[in-house]
Design a protein around this motif. Structure first.
Motif, PDB file in Angstrom:
ATOM      1  N   MET A   1      30.343  58.834  11.800  1.00  0.00           N
ATOM      2  CA  MET A   1      31.415  58.253  12.618  1.00  0.00           C
ATOM      3  C   MET A   1      32.692  59.073  12.481  1.00  0.00           C
ATOM      4  SD  MET A   1      32.481  55.946  14.719  1.00  0.00           S
ATOM      5  CE  MET A   1      31.262  54.646  14.687  1.00  0.00           C
ATOM      6  N   PHE A   2      33.099  59.336  11.229  1.00  0.00           N
ATOM      7  CA  PHE A   2      34.334  60.096  11.000  1.00  0.00           C
ATOM      8  C   PHE A   2      34.203  61.520  11.531  1.00  0.00           C
ATOM      9  CE2 PHE A   2      37.464  62.342   8.297  1.00  0.00           C
ATOM     10  CZ  PHE A   2      38.584  61.622   8.663  1.00  0.00           C
ATOM     11  N   TYR A   3      32.995  62.092  11.447  1.00  0.00           N
ATOM     12  CA  TYR A   3      32.755  63.443  11.952  1.00  0.00           C
ATOM     13  C   TYR A   3      33.027  63.493  13.461  1.00  0.00           C
ATOM     14  CZ  TYR A   3      30.268  67.882  12.678  1.00  0.00           C
ATOM     15  OH  TYR A   3      29.936  69.180  13.017  1.00  0.00           O
ATOM     16  N   ARG A   4      32.493  62.539  14.176  1.00  0.00           N
ATOM     17  CA  ARG A   4      32.702  62.491  15.631  1.00  0.00           C
ATOM     18  C   ARG A   4      34.174  62.253  15.960  1.00  0.00           C
ATOM     19  NH1 ARG A   4      27.589  58.912  17.972  1.00  0.00           N
ATOM     20  NH2 ARG A   4      25.932  60.358  17.308  1.00  0.00           N
ATOM     21  N   LEU A   5      34.813  61.404  15.170  1.00  0.00           N
ATOM     22  CA  LEU A   5      36.230  61.129  15.399  1.00  0.00           C
ATOM     23  C   LEU A   5      37.058  62.395  15.208  1.00  0.00           C
ATOM     24  CD1 LEU A   5      38.432  59.033  15.942  1.00  0.00           C
ATOM     25  CD2 LEU A   5      38.521  58.587  13.478  1.00  0.00           C
ATOM     26  N   MET A   6      36.744  63.165  14.155  1.00  0.00           N
ATOM     27  CA  MET A   6      37.471  64.402  13.906  1.00  0.00           C
ATOM     28  C   MET A   6      37.256  65.403  15.035  1.00  0.00           C
ATOM     29  SD  MET A   6      39.323  64.092  11.281  1.00  0.00           S
ATOM     30  CE  MET A   6      39.792  65.819  11.204  1.00  0.00           C
ATOM     31  N   LYS A   7      36.022  65.465  15.561  1.00  0.00           N
ATOM     32  CA  LYS A   7      35.759  66.371  16.680  1.00  0.00           C
ATOM     33  C   LYS A   7      36.556  65.957  17.918  1.00  0.00           C
ATOM     34  CE  LYS A   7      32.052  68.498  17.609  1.00  0.00           C
ATOM     35  NZ  LYS A   7      30.710  68.997  17.947  1.00  0.00           N
ATOM     36  N   LEU A   8      36.667  64.661  18.119  1.00  0.00           N
ATOM     37  CA  LEU A   8      37.411  64.166  19.275  1.00  0.00           C
ATOM     38  C   LEU A   8      38.907  64.445  19.151  1.00  0.00           C
ATOM     39  CD1 LEU A   8      35.661  60.729  19.918  1.00  0.00           C
ATOM     40  CD2 LEU A   8      35.573  62.761  21.378  1.00  0.00           C
ATOM     41  N   ILE A   9      39.412  64.437  17.915  1.00  0.00           N
ATOM     42  CA  ILE A   9      40.843  64.648  17.695  1.00  0.00           C
ATOM     43  C   ILE A   9      41.178  66.121  17.529  1.00  0.00           C
ATOM     44  CG2 ILE A   9      42.769  64.194  16.127  1.00  0.00           C
ATOM     45  CD1 ILE A   9      41.449  61.517  15.454  1.00  0.00           C
ATOM     46  N   VAL A  10      40.459  66.780  16.602  1.00  0.00           N
ATOM     47  CA  VAL A  10      40.763  68.173  16.273  1.00  0.00           C
ATOM     48  C   VAL A  10      40.244  69.137  17.329  1.00  0.00           C
ATOM     49  CG1 VAL A  10      40.437  70.002  14.562  1.00  0.00           C
ATOM     50  CG2 VAL A  10      40.765  67.640  13.810  1.00  0.00           C
ATOM     51  N   GLY A  11      39.071  68.834  17.905  1.00  0.00           N
ATOM     52  CA  GLY A  11      38.451  69.730  18.876  1.00  0.00           C
ATOM     53  C   GLY A  11      39.361  70.119  20.040  1.00  0.00           C
ATOM     54  N   PRO A  12      39.904  69.149  20.766  1.00  0.00           N
ATOM     55  CA  PRO A  12      40.775  69.488  21.896  1.00  0.00           C
ATOM     56  C   PRO A  12      42.007  70.299  21.487  1.00  0.00           C
ATOM     57  CG  PRO A  12      40.072  67.208  22.042  1.00  0.00           C
ATOM     58  CD  PRO A  12      39.643  67.698  20.698  1.00  0.00           C
ATOM     59  N   VAL A  13      42.545  70.031  20.293  1.00  0.00           N
ATOM     60  CA  VAL A  13      43.716  70.774  19.817  1.00  0.00           C
ATOM     61  C   VAL A  13      43.361  72.242  19.581  1.00  0.00           C
ATOM     62  CG1 VAL A  13      45.403  71.001  17.964  1.00  0.00           C
ATOM     63  CG2 VAL A  13      44.767  68.731  18.786  1.00  0.00           C
ATOM     64  N   LEU A  14      42.230  72.472  18.910  1.00  0.00           N
ATOM     65  CA  LEU A  14      41.804  73.849  18.648  1.00  0.00           C
ATOM     66  C   LEU A  14      41.472  74.584  19.938  1.00  0.00           C
ATOM     67  CD1 LEU A  14      39.517  73.427  15.487  1.00  0.00           C
ATOM     68  CD2 LEU A  14      41.909  74.124  15.590  1.00  0.00           C
ATOM     69  N   ARG A  15      40.822  73.890  20.857  1.00  0.00           N
ATOM     70  CA  ARG A  15      40.487  74.531  22.137  1.00  0.00           C
ATOM     71  C   ARG A  15      41.739  74.871  22.935  1.00  0.00           C
ATOM     72  NH1 ARG A  15      35.139  74.274  23.589  1.00  0.00           N
ATOM     73  NH2 ARG A  15      33.801  72.869  22.376  1.00  0.00           N
ATOM     74  N   LEU A  16      42.743  74.003  22.882  1.00  0.00           N
ATOM     75  CA  LEU A  16      43.972  74.213  23.636  1.00  0.00           C
ATOM     76  C   LEU A  16      44.756  75.406  23.106  1.00  0.00           C
ATOM     77  CD1 LEU A  16      46.094  73.293  25.731  1.00  0.00           C
ATOM     78  CD2 LEU A  16      47.026  71.777  23.963  1.00  0.00           C
ATOM     79  N   PHE A  17      44.933  75.475  21.786  1.00  0.00           N
ATOM     80  CA  PHE A  17      45.801  76.499  21.213  1.00  0.00           C
ATOM     81  C   PHE A  17      45.083  77.819  20.907  1.00  0.00           C
ATOM     82  CE2 PHE A  17      48.248  72.647  20.275  1.00  0.00           C
ATOM     83  CZ  PHE A  17      49.521  73.050  20.653  1.00  0.00           C
TER      84      PHE A  17
END
Length: 254
Positions: A1-17
């Motif tokens: 659960m936490f893994y998916r949550l981190m991907k949802l939060i951190v993923g878009p930030v890393l992709r954006l920057f």
């Protein structure tokens, strides 16, 4: 659960920057076990690869991340536990055996297991000799080894740098390596070394890094000693003292 949550939060930030580009993503299987063997240039490597791979990846993380003190230490431990990372003690012996068994458990549950064969981050951007634990893992699990090259991650977050530099990074994924021809030879140290060297050669080809036939941990010790010698010489010069004879602690030969 936490893994998916981190991907949802951190993923878009890393992709954006950082706009990570990916080559060879088709080599990651949709199901079943596989070992993702990656070069290791930056602390951020363990963030970028999970962002671009849809399946969950479990990495080995050094045990220091799980035993820190104070607020920062507790937060770091909570984060690594939350994303399912496995602590590994680098002291060898029984600790290495425990890490191997932890990796086997992940693979036997048909998951992806990420590992850095160099054992630690490269101190200077070059590719160092791999440790043979990955060969034992491949032979005992019968899982394919997929080489993964992180590109330019050392430029955004060199060792010791907390705030990363915003620039584009890349991930190059190679074709799976099959070592089934060595089945039953996991106790032969020459076979283990041959397998490990084959994996490191694939990483060298993918990453374009210069290869150094020594362990990264040993290289770090030599580099640190060279820095201490240089600092000592500079201090002696500033005090008008004669510098000591230089020791053989230069940049490791490659």
């Amino acid at each position: 659960m936490f893994y998916r949550l981190m991907k949802l939060i951190v993923g878009p930030v890393l992709r954006l920057f950082f706009r990570p580009w990916v080559e060879g993503q088709e080599h990651i299987p949709d199901r079943g076990p596989a070992i993702l063997a990656s070069n290791h240039l930056s602390f951020s490597d363990s963030f970028f690869l999970p962002v671009v791979v849809p399946r969950r990846i479990t990495f080995l993380a050094k045990s220091d991340y799980f035993t820190g003190r104070g607020v920062k230490g507790r937060l770091t431990a909570a984060f690594f536990k939350g994303v399912g990372q496995l602590p590994v003690d680098r002291s060898g012996g029984r600790a290495s055996e425990a890490a191997l068994n932890a990796g086997l458990k992940v693979l036997r549950e048909d998951h992806l297991f990420g590992i850095y064969p160099e054992g630690t981050r490269s101190p200077d951007g070059r590719l160092y000799r791999g440790k043979t634990g990955i060969a034992r893992l491949a032979l005992e699990s019968h899982a394919p080894v997929i080489p993964v090259a992180m590109i330019d991650t050392e430029k955004i977050q060199p060792p010791g740098k907390v705030v990363p530099k915003v620039m584009r990074v890349g991930i190059r994924i190679g074709e799976p390596l099959d070592f089934s021809r060595y089945e039953g030879m996991e106790d032969d140290r020459f076979i283990l070394r041959a397998i490990t060297d084959e994996i490191m050669y694939a990483l060298m080809e993918l990453s374009g890094q210069e290869y150094v036939d020594m362990y990264a941990a040993d290289a770090k010790k030599r580099i640190d000693e060279a820095r201490r010698q240089a600092a000592k010489a500079a201090e002696q010069a500033a005090n008008g003292e004669s510098p000591d004879e230089p020791g053989d602690f230069g940049r490791p030969a490659g």
